[in-house]
Design an enzyme around this catalytic site. Sequence first.
Site, PDB file in Angstrom:
ATOM      1  N   GLU A   1      -2.123  -7.579   6.023  1.00 15.91           N
ATOM      2  CA  GLU A   1      -3.281  -7.211   5.205  1.00 15.91           C
ATOM      3  C   GLU A   1      -3.821  -8.358   4.377  1.00 15.91           C
ATOM      4  O   GLU A   1      -4.821  -8.206   3.678  1.00 15.91           O
ATOM      5  CB  GLU A   1      -2.961  -6.019   4.289  1.00 15.91           C
ATOM      6  CG  GLU A   1      -2.007  -6.298   3.144  1.00 15.91           C
ATOM      7  CD  GLU A   1      -0.564  -6.143   3.534  1.00 15.91           C
ATOM      8  OE1 GLU A   1      -0.123  -6.848   4.451  1.00 15.91           O
ATOM      9  OE2 GLU A   1       0.130  -5.328   2.895  1.00 15.91           O
TER      10      GLU A   1
ATOM     11  N   ASP B   1       2.556  -4.280   4.046  1.00 16.48           N
ATOM     12  CA  ASP B   1       3.623  -4.226   3.037  1.00 16.48           C
ATOM     13  C   ASP B   1       4.547  -3.022   3.219  1.00 16.48           C
ATOM     14  O   ASP B   1       4.126  -1.963   3.723  1.00 16.48           O
ATOM     15  CB  ASP B   1       3.012  -4.184   1.634  1.00 16.48           C
ATOM     16  CG  ASP B   1       2.479  -5.538   1.207  1.00 16.48           C
ATOM     17  OD1 ASP B   1       2.852  -6.546   1.829  1.00 16.48           O
ATOM     18  OD2 ASP B   1       1.674  -5.587   0.255  1.00 16.48           O
TER      19      ASP B   1
ATOM     20  N   ASP C   1       5.569  -0.427   1.569  1.00 15.90           N
ATOM     21  CA  ASP C   1       5.464   0.673   0.607  1.00 15.90           C
ATOM     22  C   ASP C   1       4.431   1.660   1.128  1.00 15.90           C
ATOM     23  O   ASP C   1       3.937   1.529   2.256  1.00 15.90           O
ATOM     24  CB  ASP C   1       5.104   0.148  -0.789  1.00 15.90           C
ATOM     25  CG  ASP C   1       3.780  -0.609  -0.809  1.00 15.90           C
ATOM     26  OD1 ASP C   1       3.061  -0.620   0.219  1.00 15.90           O
ATOM     27  OD2 ASP C   1       3.451  -1.190  -1.854  1.00 15.90           O
TER      28      ASP C   1
ATOM     29  N   GLU D   1       1.291   2.250   0.301  1.00 16.35           N
ATOM     30  CA  GLU D   1      -0.020   1.662   0.592  1.00 16.35           C
ATOM     31  C   GLU D   1       0.040   0.861   1.884  1.00 16.35           C
ATOM     32  O   GLU D   1      -0.878   0.915   2.712  1.00 16.35           O
ATOM     33  CB  GLU D   1      -0.478   0.773  -0.569  1.00 16.35           C
ATOM     34  CG  GLU D   1      -0.912   1.533  -1.804  1.00 16.35           C
ATOM     35  CD  GLU D   1      -2.111   2.432  -1.575  1.00 16.35           C
ATOM     36  OE1 GLU D   1      -3.039   2.028  -0.850  1.00 16.35           O
ATOM     37  OE2 GLU D   1      -2.116   3.551  -2.117  1.00 16.35           O
TER      38      GLU D   1
ATOM     39  N   TYR E   1       9.620  -8.834  -2.164  1.00 18.28           N
ATOM     40  CA  TYR E   1       8.488  -7.926  -2.402  1.00 18.28           C
ATOM     41  C   TYR E   1       8.452  -7.477  -3.849  1.00 18.28           C
ATOM     42  O   TYR E   1       9.479  -7.128  -4.436  1.00 18.28           O
ATOM     43  CB  TYR E   1       8.581  -6.718  -1.477  1.00 18.28           C
ATOM     44  CG  TYR E   1       7.312  -5.907  -1.454  1.00 18.28           C
ATOM     45  CD1 TYR E   1       6.093  -6.496  -1.154  1.00 18.28           C
ATOM     46  CD2 TYR E   1       7.335  -4.547  -1.745  1.00 18.28           C
ATOM     47  CE1 TYR E   1       4.923  -5.764  -1.139  1.00 18.28           C
ATOM     48  CE2 TYR E   1       6.173  -3.800  -1.717  1.00 18.28           C
ATOM     49  CZ  TYR E   1       4.975  -4.417  -1.422  1.00 18.28           C
ATOM     50  OH  TYR E   1       3.821  -3.675  -1.420  1.00 18.28           O
TER      51      TYR E   1
ATOM     52  N   ARG F   1       6.786  -4.975  -5.418  1.00 15.58           N
ATOM     53  CA  ARG F   1       6.619  -3.571  -5.828  1.00 15.58           C
ATOM     54  C   ARG F   1       7.911  -2.837  -5.518  1.00 15.58           C
ATOM     55  O   ARG F   1       8.167  -2.445  -4.384  1.00 15.58           O
ATOM     56  CB  ARG F   1       5.427  -2.929  -5.111  1.00 15.58           C
ATOM     57  CG  ARG F   1       4.095  -3.526  -5.534  1.00 15.58           C
ATOM     58  CD  ARG F   1       2.908  -2.766  -4.965  1.00 15.58           C
ATOM     59  NE  ARG F   1       1.660  -3.356  -5.418  1.00 15.58           N
ATOM     60  CZ  ARG F   1       0.984  -4.300  -4.761  1.00 15.58           C
ATOM     61  NH1 ARG F   1       1.454  -4.748  -3.609  1.00 15.58           N
ATOM     62  NH2 ARG F   1      -0.137  -4.789  -5.237  1.00 15.58           N
TER      63      ARG F   1
ATOM     64  N   HIS G   1      14.037  -1.891  -1.405  1.00 12.40           N
ATOM     65  CA  HIS G   1      15.437  -1.645  -1.737  1.00 12.40           C
ATOM     66  C   HIS G   1      16.115  -2.848  -2.378  1.00 12.40           C
ATOM     67  O   HIS G   1      17.327  -2.959  -2.368  1.00 12.40           O
ATOM     68  CB  HIS G   1      16.195  -1.211  -0.486  1.00 12.40           C
ATOM     69  CG  HIS G   1      15.602  -0.007   0.171  1.00 12.40           C
ATOM     70  ND1 HIS G   1      15.533   1.218  -0.445  1.00 12.40           N
ATOM     71  CD2 HIS G   1      15.004   0.148   1.374  1.00 12.40           C
ATOM     72  CE1 HIS G   1      14.949   2.097   0.358  1.00 12.40           C
ATOM     73  NE2 HIS G   1      14.615   1.467   1.464  1.00 12.40           N
TER      74      HIS G   1
END
Length: 765
Positions: free
Chosen positions: A9, A82, A84, A86, A284, A286, A329
């Site tokens: 993205e 990503d 998650d 989103e 990552y 988030r 995680h």
Amino acid sequence: MSKNLIIVESPAKAKTLEKYLGRDFVVKSSIGHIRGLPSKDGSVDVNNDFKPVYEINSDKKKVVAELKKAAKEADTVWLASDPDREGEAIAWHLYEALGLKPEKTKRVVYHEMTKPAVEAAIANPRDIDLELVEAQQARQSLDYLVGFELSPVLWRKVRPQLSAGRVQSVAVRLIVEREREITEHTPESTYKLQAVFTLKDGTELTADAPTKFKEHAIVKTVLEAYAKSTFTISDITRSPGKRNPSAPFTTSTLQQEASNKLGFSPRLTMQLAQRLYEAGHITYMRTDSVNLSGVALAEMTDYIKSEFGDRYHHYRTFKSNSANAQEAHEAIRPTSVRNTIAGADEQQKKLYNLIWCRTLASQMAPADIEKTVITIAASESSEQLQAKGEVVVFDGFLKVYGKSKEDALLPEVEKGDPLSLVKAEALETLSRAAARYTEASLVRKLEEMGIGRPSTYASTISTIQNRGYVVRGDVEGVERKVQKLTLENGAVTESEETVFYGKDSNKLVPTDTGMVVTDFLVKHFAEVMDYDFTKDIEEELDDIAEGKKDRVSVLRHFYDPFHKLVEASADISRAEASQARTLGADPKTGKPVIARFGRYGPMLQLGEASEDDDNKPAFATMPAGKSIDTVTLEEALEMFKLPRVVGTLEDGREIKANIGRFGPYIQVEKTFVSIKPLDPLKITEEEARAKYAEKLKKDAERHIATYGDIQILHGPFGPYITNGKKNARIPKDTDPTTITEEQAKEMLDKAPEKKKGFRRRKTVK
């Protein structure tokens, strides 16, 4: 064309992946979401199981066309957005919009942009997780329905162009309630006593009374007793202690610490972290997890032992405070702790250093601390004083993180040593209400209450400021007199000091708009604004992501009662929504003085509206720094004295002072002059004349030539030509003083028309 097309993205992430993957892969970027809910009625079909009706974003049609072409030519398409909700939604939208086939599509996820992590992801692809997609769709639909149905209610009942949001409005409520708590707080007075002594060798020692004194008379009695006293050290206690490091960063704690230590807003922090992640420097960003991978722990163990020695290493695991730690995680950490510096600019480098230090410190030994308390006794008083100090015996993790100040060292003393009093002071202090929120403390509060999720905090805090419900700024405070008692040279003297009680800087403060909208929503949409309800919705979204609940049932449970409240709002009067507050009566006319919210914001009103044209109410601007809640009758009456005739110019023309939309100003005929920061009620004729003369001088310096309706002027970006409707730039190599009328007209004719801004209004059936 390559056999493998991998879609991410972000263009930055695409560049990083290209370095890791061989010639068999072509990497392209969707540049974020390619589809969304259009801003129109029916984008979520409430009568058809809340089916979202997506459209390709207007600025992504070319991107989608290019990706479609590339996908047709590839044997396998890898969706690598990503890890998650989103990111999963972006992968699903790509799958749908590009018309991909399941047999040639693979979903890959990784939590760090390193070659081993990417290669491991490619070796272990999976299908798109539709439960994560459903959870993202449910959140998006909820936010759409609240905003699309509730915002028009605010337009009709409060003020045009207002907006409401499921999480944002609740965040504003927190700030509004805190501000009212501060306003309603009655300060209590206490006295803080501090004394300065000298030892036998002349060394100074500062000590404080361990408790505050509630009454002026008591503290005065203590000081008078001290004036007659001799002082000795009555006790010395030393106690060892330990200080342990904090857990590695989660999204929330990174936002808080970056705000506190670096002054970064949550939005800026997330932007910088995104760039660091996409460049392969950190994992990552988030995440709710505080776990560290075995590979990372092993690398840190080697690094700490080799750089600092075995004593500095301490293996440690942490447990997440969140019961719903989800999606990613691992904590936010450097992809390699051996990279001590990373980032493309200074801001990125500062944030990386913060992450590096916090991560490394989490696996380092505790700091050994020795705390010392020296107790001082007075011969003529039972009130003791204490001097406290702290020494770091072994720095441990403080070698890299957390040491913010020097040790508070105390001089070497022994029990029974005499001291000489140099000076003692007791200053009156006023108790403060709970502190206003900073961006960091608001993030912490939202997380504690389970409102929203860490990945949304940055946008939530930016949105409530952009909408004008909250401002981040300074509060001047109220001038107050406090008492100070001083004992010096054997005598007690009393004096007054001026303090600004309630003074604050760089805090989140609600505007009148934020207060009125919050009051309106709390009264008429209590369930939507309820903290526990908002928390429960977040937990239900988590349940959807985990496959425990169905998206449609969650949306139906929320929407049906919410929609009934929207329908019932038609009976609410605009007057009720204005939050009118009667301050009292005007002593001259007996008419009521009212502070209320009008069509264009907070205002003051003198008199009630009636059908009698001769008895219409008068209106005035709210005083600077005051709100509907805080303005007094006296302050309001002063504002009705505006506009005020200040005096005249030398030629007899009248000067008036007033407050307008952009602040205080003076007016001479049709000329308006800002007088900030002067007060229109206090500005003198001399000051007004000076401001007017300064304005004329600036205008003269700005003016170059006039040809009828056409003017040639100096502007902030250089000289230009204008006729009031169009502007034309003057080339840098052209002397504006030599331009003729014909040349000016020609330049204006060739200049592009001004772009007309527009705002599309939403409608609700």
